[in-house]
Design a protein around this motif. Structure first.
Motif, PDB file in Angstrom:
ATOM      1  N   MET A 141      46.222  51.922  35.396  1.00 45.02           N
ATOM      2  CA  MET A 141      47.362  51.829  36.301  1.00 45.02           C
ATOM      3  C   MET A 141      47.104  50.814  37.404  1.00 45.02           C
ATOM      4  O   MET A 141      47.951  49.958  37.702  1.00 45.02           O
ATOM      5  N   GLY A 142      45.929  50.910  38.031  1.00 46.79           N
ATOM      6  CA  GLY A 142      45.618  50.006  39.136  1.00 46.79           C
ATOM      7  C   GLY A 142      45.616  48.548  38.713  1.00 46.79           C
ATOM      8  O   GLY A 142      46.226  47.691  39.370  1.00 46.79           O
ATOM      9  N   LEU A 143      44.965  48.247  37.593  1.00 42.59           N
ATOM     10  CA  LEU A 143      44.896  46.864  37.126  1.00 42.59           C
ATOM     11  C   LEU A 143      46.274  46.335  36.747  1.00 42.59           C
ATOM     12  O   LEU A 143      46.618  45.181  37.035  1.00 42.59           O
ATOM     13  N   ALA A 144      47.075  47.188  36.101  1.00 41.93           N
ATOM     14  CA  ALA A 144      48.424  46.772  35.713  1.00 41.93           C
ATOM     15  C   ALA A 144      49.294  46.516  36.946  1.00 41.93           C
ATOM     16  O   ALA A 144      50.033  45.524  37.007  1.00 41.93           O
ATOM     17  N   TRP A 145      49.195  47.412  37.926  1.00 44.45           N
ATOM     18  CA  TRP A 145      50.025  47.257  39.131  1.00 44.45           C
ATOM     19  C   TRP A 145      49.616  46.027  39.927  1.00 44.45           C
ATOM     20  O   TRP A 145      50.470  45.293  40.436  1.00 44.45           O
ATOM     21  N   PHE A 146      48.319  45.781  40.029  1.00 42.33           N
ATOM     22  CA  PHE A 146      47.871  44.587  40.758  1.00 42.33           C
ATOM     23  C   PHE A 146      48.405  43.313  40.103  1.00 42.33           C
ATOM     24  O   PHE A 146      48.790  42.363  40.791  1.00 42.33           O
ATOM     25  N   ALA A 147      48.422  43.300  38.765  1.00 38.94           N
ATOM     26  CA  ALA A 147      48.958  42.131  38.066  1.00 38.94           C
ATOM     27  C   ALA A 147      50.461  41.994  38.313  1.00 38.94           C
ATOM     28  O   ALA A 147      50.970  40.888  38.532  1.00 38.94           O
ATOM     29  N   GLU A 148      51.177  43.108  38.286  1.00 42.69           N
ATOM     30  CA  GLU A 148      52.614  43.069  38.562  1.00 42.69           C
ATOM     31  C   GLU A 148      52.895  42.515  39.960  1.00 42.69           C
ATOM     32  O   GLU A 148      53.858  41.771  40.165  1.00 42.69           O
ATOM     33  N   GLN A 149      52.052  42.895  40.912  1.00 36.02           N
ATOM     34  CA  GLN A 149      52.246  42.470  42.300  1.00 36.02           C
ATOM     35  C   GLN A 149      51.694  41.069  42.566  1.00 36.02           C
ATOM     36  O   GLN A 149      51.824  40.556  43.681  1.00 36.02           O
ATOM     37  N   ALA A 150      51.054  40.483  41.556  1.00 37.79           N
ATOM     38  CA  ALA A 150      50.476  39.131  41.666  1.00 37.79           C
ATOM     39  C   ALA A 150      49.553  39.019  42.873  1.00 37.79           C
ATOM     40  O   ALA A 150      49.660  38.091  43.683  1.00 37.79           O
ATOM     41  N   VAL A 151      48.635  39.968  43.003  1.00 38.86           N
ATOM     42  CA  VAL A 151      47.705  39.944  44.132  1.00 38.86           C
ATOM     43  C   VAL A 151      46.848  38.679  44.073  1.00 38.86           C
ATOM     44  O   VAL A 151      46.565  38.140  42.996  1.00 38.86           O
ATOM     45  N   ASP A 152      46.439  38.214  45.222  1.00 36.56           N
ATOM     46  CA  ASP A 152      45.526  37.069  45.261  1.00 36.56           C
ATOM     47  C   ASP A 152      44.117  37.478  44.846  1.00 36.56           C
ATOM     48  O   ASP A 152      43.374  36.686  44.264  1.00 36.56           O
ATOM     49  N   LEU A 153      43.759  38.723  45.172  1.00 38.26           N
ATOM     50  CA  LEU A 153      42.433  39.232  44.825  1.00 38.26           C
ATOM     51  C   LEU A 153      42.517  40.746  44.708  1.00 38.26           C
ATOM     52  O   LEU A 153      43.228  41.392  45.487  1.00 38.26           O
ATOM     53  N   ALA A 154      41.803  41.299  43.736  1.00 33.98           N
ATOM     54  CA  ALA A 154      41.683  42.754  43.611  1.00 33.98           C
ATOM     55  C   ALA A 154      40.211  43.125  43.773  1.00 33.98           C
ATOM     56  O   ALA A 154      39.345  42.575  43.099  1.00 33.98           O
ATOM     57  N   VAL A 155      39.941  44.043  44.691  1.00 34.67           N
ATOM     58  CA  VAL A 155      38.584  44.539  44.920  1.00 34.67           C
ATOM     59  C   VAL A 155      38.462  45.848  44.144  1.00 34.67           C
ATOM     60  O   VAL A 155      39.167  46.819  44.436  1.00 34.67           O
ATOM     61  N   ILE A 156      37.572  45.872  43.173  1.00 32.15           N
ATOM     62  CA  ILE A 156      37.475  46.994  42.232  1.00 32.15           C
ATOM     63  C   ILE A 156      36.132  47.699  42.407  1.00 32.15           C
ATOM     64  O   ILE A 156      35.073  47.096  42.217  1.00 32.15           O
ATOM     65  N   GLU A 157      36.187  48.975  42.736  1.00 33.15           N
ATOM     66  CA  GLU A 157      34.984  49.783  42.931  1.00 33.15           C
ATOM     67  C   GLU A 157      34.748  50.645  41.688  1.00 33.15           C
ATOM     68  O   GLU A 157      35.683  51.258  41.170  1.00 33.15           O
ATOM     69  N   THR A 158      33.510  50.683  41.210  1.00 31.37           N
ATOM     70  CA  THR A 158      33.199  51.547  40.073  1.00 31.37           C
ATOM     71  C   THR A 158      33.350  53.010  40.484  1.00 31.37           C
ATOM     72  O   THR A 158      33.237  53.367  41.663  1.00 31.37           O
ATOM     73  N   LEU A 193      44.246  50.181  25.832  1.00 30.31           N
ATOM     74  CA  LEU A 193      45.454  50.337  26.643  1.00 30.31           C
ATOM     75  C   LEU A 193      45.818  49.031  27.339  1.00 30.31           C
ATOM     76  O   LEU A 193      46.983  48.609  27.320  1.00 30.31           O
ATOM     77  N   LEU A 194      44.838  48.398  27.942  1.00 30.36           N
ATOM     78  CA  LEU A 194      45.102  47.141  28.644  1.00 30.36           C
ATOM     79  C   LEU A 194      45.577  46.057  27.678  1.00 30.36           C
ATOM     80  O   LEU A 194      46.481  45.271  28.003  1.00 30.36           O
ATOM     81  N   GLU A 195      44.984  46.017  26.491  1.00 28.71           N
ATOM     82  CA  GLU A 195      45.405  45.027  25.482  1.00 28.71           C
ATOM     83  C   GLU A 195      46.871  45.204  25.130  1.00 28.71           C
ATOM     84  O   GLU A 195      47.627  44.226  25.028  1.00 28.71           O
ATOM     85  N   HIS A 196      47.312  46.451  24.947  1.00 26.65           N
ATOM     86  CA  HIS A 196      48.708  46.706  24.588  1.00 26.65           C
ATOM     87  C   HIS A 196      49.661  46.557  25.781  1.00 26.65           C
ATOM     88  O   HIS A 196      50.881  46.592  25.599  1.00 26.65           O
ATOM     89  N   MET A 197      49.093  46.400  26.983  1.00 22.83           N
ATOM     90  CA  MET A 197      49.926  46.143  28.160  1.00 22.83           C
ATOM     91  C   MET A 197      49.891  44.672  28.556  1.00 22.83           C
ATOM     92  O   MET A 197      50.353  44.293  29.639  1.00 22.83           O
ATOM     93  N   GLY A 198      49.336  43.833  27.699  1.00 25.20           N
ATOM     94  CA  GLY A 198      49.317  42.406  27.975  1.00 25.20           C
ATOM     95  C   GLY A 198      48.088  41.922  28.704  1.00 25.20           C
ATOM     96  O   GLY A 198      48.099  40.832  29.276  1.00 25.20           O
ATOM     97  N   ASN A 199      47.020  42.733  28.715  1.00 26.96           N
ATOM     98  CA  ASN A 199      45.759  42.371  29.395  1.00 26.96           C
ATOM     99  C   ASN A 199      45.967  41.954  30.850  1.00 26.96           C
ATOM    100  O   ASN A 199      45.599  40.848  31.271  1.00 26.96           O
ATOM    101  N   PRO A 200      46.526  42.841  31.647  1.00 28.17           N
ATOM    102  CA  PRO A 200      46.797  42.481  33.050  1.00 28.17           C
ATOM    103  C   PRO A 200      45.527  42.165  33.834  1.00 28.17           C
ATOM    104  O   PRO A 200      45.573  41.382  34.792  1.00 28.17           O
ATOM    105  N   HIS A 201      44.399  42.741  33.447  1.00 26.63           N
ATOM    106  CA  HIS A 201      43.152  42.508  34.177  1.00 26.63           C
ATOM    107  C   HIS A 201      42.678  41.066  34.048  1.00 26.63           C
ATOM    108  O   HIS A 201      41.852  40.609  34.850  1.00 26.63           O
ATOM    109  N   ARG A 202      43.192  40.355  33.053  1.00 29.15           N
ATOM    110  CA  ARG A 202      42.826  38.945  32.889  1.00 29.15           C
ATOM    111  C   ARG A 202      43.745  38.016  33.668  1.00 29.15           C
ATOM    112  O   ARG A 202      43.556  36.802  33.669  1.00 29.15           O
ATOM    113  N   GLN A 203      44.751  38.585  34.292  1.00 29.86           N
ATOM    114  CA  GLN A 203      45.727  37.795  35.037  1.00 29.86           C
ATOM    115  C   GLN A 203      45.459  37.770  36.531  1.00 29.86           C
ATOM    116  O   GLN A 203      46.196  37.142  37.289  1.00 29.86           O
ATOM    117  N   ILE A 204      44.429  38.469  36.965  1.00 30.97           N
ATOM    118  CA  ILE A 204      44.133  38.565  38.397  1.00 30.97           C
ATOM    119  C   ILE A 204      42.663  38.239  38.657  1.00 30.97           C
ATOM    120  O   ILE A 204      41.810  38.406  37.785  1.00 30.97           O
TER     121      ILE A 204
END
Length: 478
Positions: A151-168, A55-66
């Motif tokens: 959703m969270g990773l994609a939205w954080f990339a859209e918002q260009a966050v400086d840092l995303a804190v991700i909890e398992t 899913l992330l790959e087809h959305m442009g890999n937003p998790h690699r942008q933050i």
């Protein structure tokens, strides 16, 4: 910025159309929620990373942008995430937080500087994810948590966050958040929980949590049981990274702040020495001795973020000042005084032990009433045993939000076995349980609601509705 899908929806969707936020919620809740479901299949057959990755790959890999920080552990994840986010925000940066579970509103899981994702963005991203999952052919396999992670990773990339804190969510190795390549990994305290899924021993659970460690990504751990620390160090060596353990690799101490004049809440301070910094007598913003270690982990992570190559523009003194703005609900949350009403989502024996210790050390009351309910997959007997050391009366109930909830009658039988003389009542709903507890309490007593985050969510919803009803009555009064 995230790549858009080729169409706004699938040509032959396998679900009703998603037109607004409410229909987006219905879509989400049709998918299996492994936090509430009883997992009977082998762990590796249920939890997979491939759907999240595709899913992330087809959305442009937003998790690699933050830039991200990844947090795993049994207890303290939410507290550490909240303190780390507050510290980084204190330096003027924007911080996304992805945490679980939620208490009242599912959007609590995805926030930007403490503000939840807007309903419009939530619905839009649900449309995008549902379209992709249909097209990729795994719509019926997708999990509730996987959808929210994407959703969270994609939205954080859209918002260009400086840092995303991700909890398992659960474990680490196969948790859907384990697709990120963080700046630093954090392991909070590891104890027995989710043993039917993660394993029945501390080393087994530690191996699952250690699955978030990655080559070249520095890791920080709370002080751990000796067997747990050994597993973490072995895993760090296997993947090729460094691991700093509080109290061993980093000097760490905490103490009660004698200068605190708060009376009810004795303040604590911590001092730590990392590879780069010496921080002394830093006030801990959250209540409880256990929060000192979580605070130390958060500050050590800030220290890493400052001193790594291409580090974030952070100032450690501003970060320390930012800790004062730590926002965290459902963890030793005082929502009322006279009598005190404390909400705490402790849901395993180690967390309940900490809760009992904190109430004993920080609150002065004539009597303690406990509203308790927990899942059938939890060690209810050990939790109740700890609570009997302090509680004068119990009101046992079950949450409406968790199909795995223990029957109150079964909890009563356990309590009778542990403490035959404990005063005990049963309530069909959490709201009724709270009514009974409040009816029996004086202004000098304390009521504690605990055992499950779902129970806390039920109580918070009840309190919110009560406040809204009262406000409505005031507006219509002549």
């Amino acid at each position: 910025m995230c790549a858009k899908t080729e169409s706004s929806g699938p040509s032959n969707p396998s679900h009703p159309p998603i037109a607004d936020y409410q229909s987006a919620l219905r879509y989400l809740y049709r998918h299996i929620d492994l936090e509430r479901a009883r997992i009977v299949a082998p762990f590796d057959n249920v939890f997979k990373l491939d759907r999240t990755q595709r899913l992330l790959e087809h959305m442009g890999n937003p998790h690699r942008q933050i830039r991200t920080v990844h947090i795993a552990g049994t207890k303290g994840k939410g507290s550490t995430a909240a303190m780390l986010a507050a510290a980084v925000q204190g330096c003027g940066l924007t911080v996304g937080c992805y945490t679980s579970p939620h208490l009242v509103d599912v959007r609590e899981r995805i926030t930007l500087n403490n503000n939840t994702i807007p309903e419009t963005d939530f619905a839009r991203l649900i449309v995008q994810i549902s379209s992709l999952s249909d097209r990729l052919g795994f719509e019926h396999e997708l999990h509730f948590f996987e959808i929210l992670t994407v959703m969270g990773l994609a939205w954080f990339a859209e918002q260009a966050v400086d840092l995303a804190v991700i909890e398992t969510g659960l474990g680490g190795r196969l948790d859907s958040t384990n697709v990120i390549m963080p700046e630093v990994s954090i392991i909070t305290h590891i104890s027995l929980d989710h043993t039917h899924v993660l394993g029945g021993t501390l080393p087994e659970i530690a191996r699952e949590k250690a699955g978030i460690l990655k080559a070249g990504v520095p890791a920080i751990s709370a002080a751990q049981d000796e067997a747990v620390e050994q597993v973490l160090r072995e895993r760090a060596a296997e993947v090729g990274t460094t691991l700093a353990v509080m109290g061993t690799d980093y000097e760490y101490s905490s103490r009660i702040d004698a200068s605190s004049s708060s009376g009810r809440l004795a303040g604590r301070t911590i001092s730590i020495r990392t590879a780069h910094s010496v921080l002394e007598s830093v006030p801990v913003p959250l209540m409880g001795a256990h929060q000192a270690m979580n605070c130390a982990l958060a500050l050590a992570a800030v220290d890493h973020l400052i001193h790594q190559t291409g580090g974030l523009p952070l100032d450690i003194q501003q970060a320390i000042a930012g800790l004062d703005r730590t926002h965290l609900e459902g963890r030793l949350e005082v929502v009322q005084t006279r009598p005190y009403l404390v909400l705490d989502g402790a849901h395993n024996p180690a967390s309940i032990e900490v809760l009992v210790e904190t109430i004993s050390n920080h609150f002065k009351c004539d009597s303690l009433a406990v509203v308790f309910g927990c899942g059938r997959d939890k060690d209810a007997k050990s939790m109740l045993r700890s609570l009997t050391r302090l509680a004068d009366k119990f009101i046992l109930t079950r949450t409406t939000m968790n199909p795995k909830a223990h029957k109150p009658e079964d909890l009563r039988d356990l309590l009778a076995e542990l403490s035959p003389h404990s005063m005990c009542m049963i309530a069909e709903t959490p709201a009724e349980a709270l009514r009974l507890a409040c009816g029996a309490a004086t202004s000098r007593d304390l009521i504690c609601v605990t055992g499950s985050f779902y129970l806390i969510g039920d109580i918070k919803q009840h309190l919110l509705k009560t406040a809204q009803d009262a406000a409505g009555s005031d507006r219509t009064a002549p």
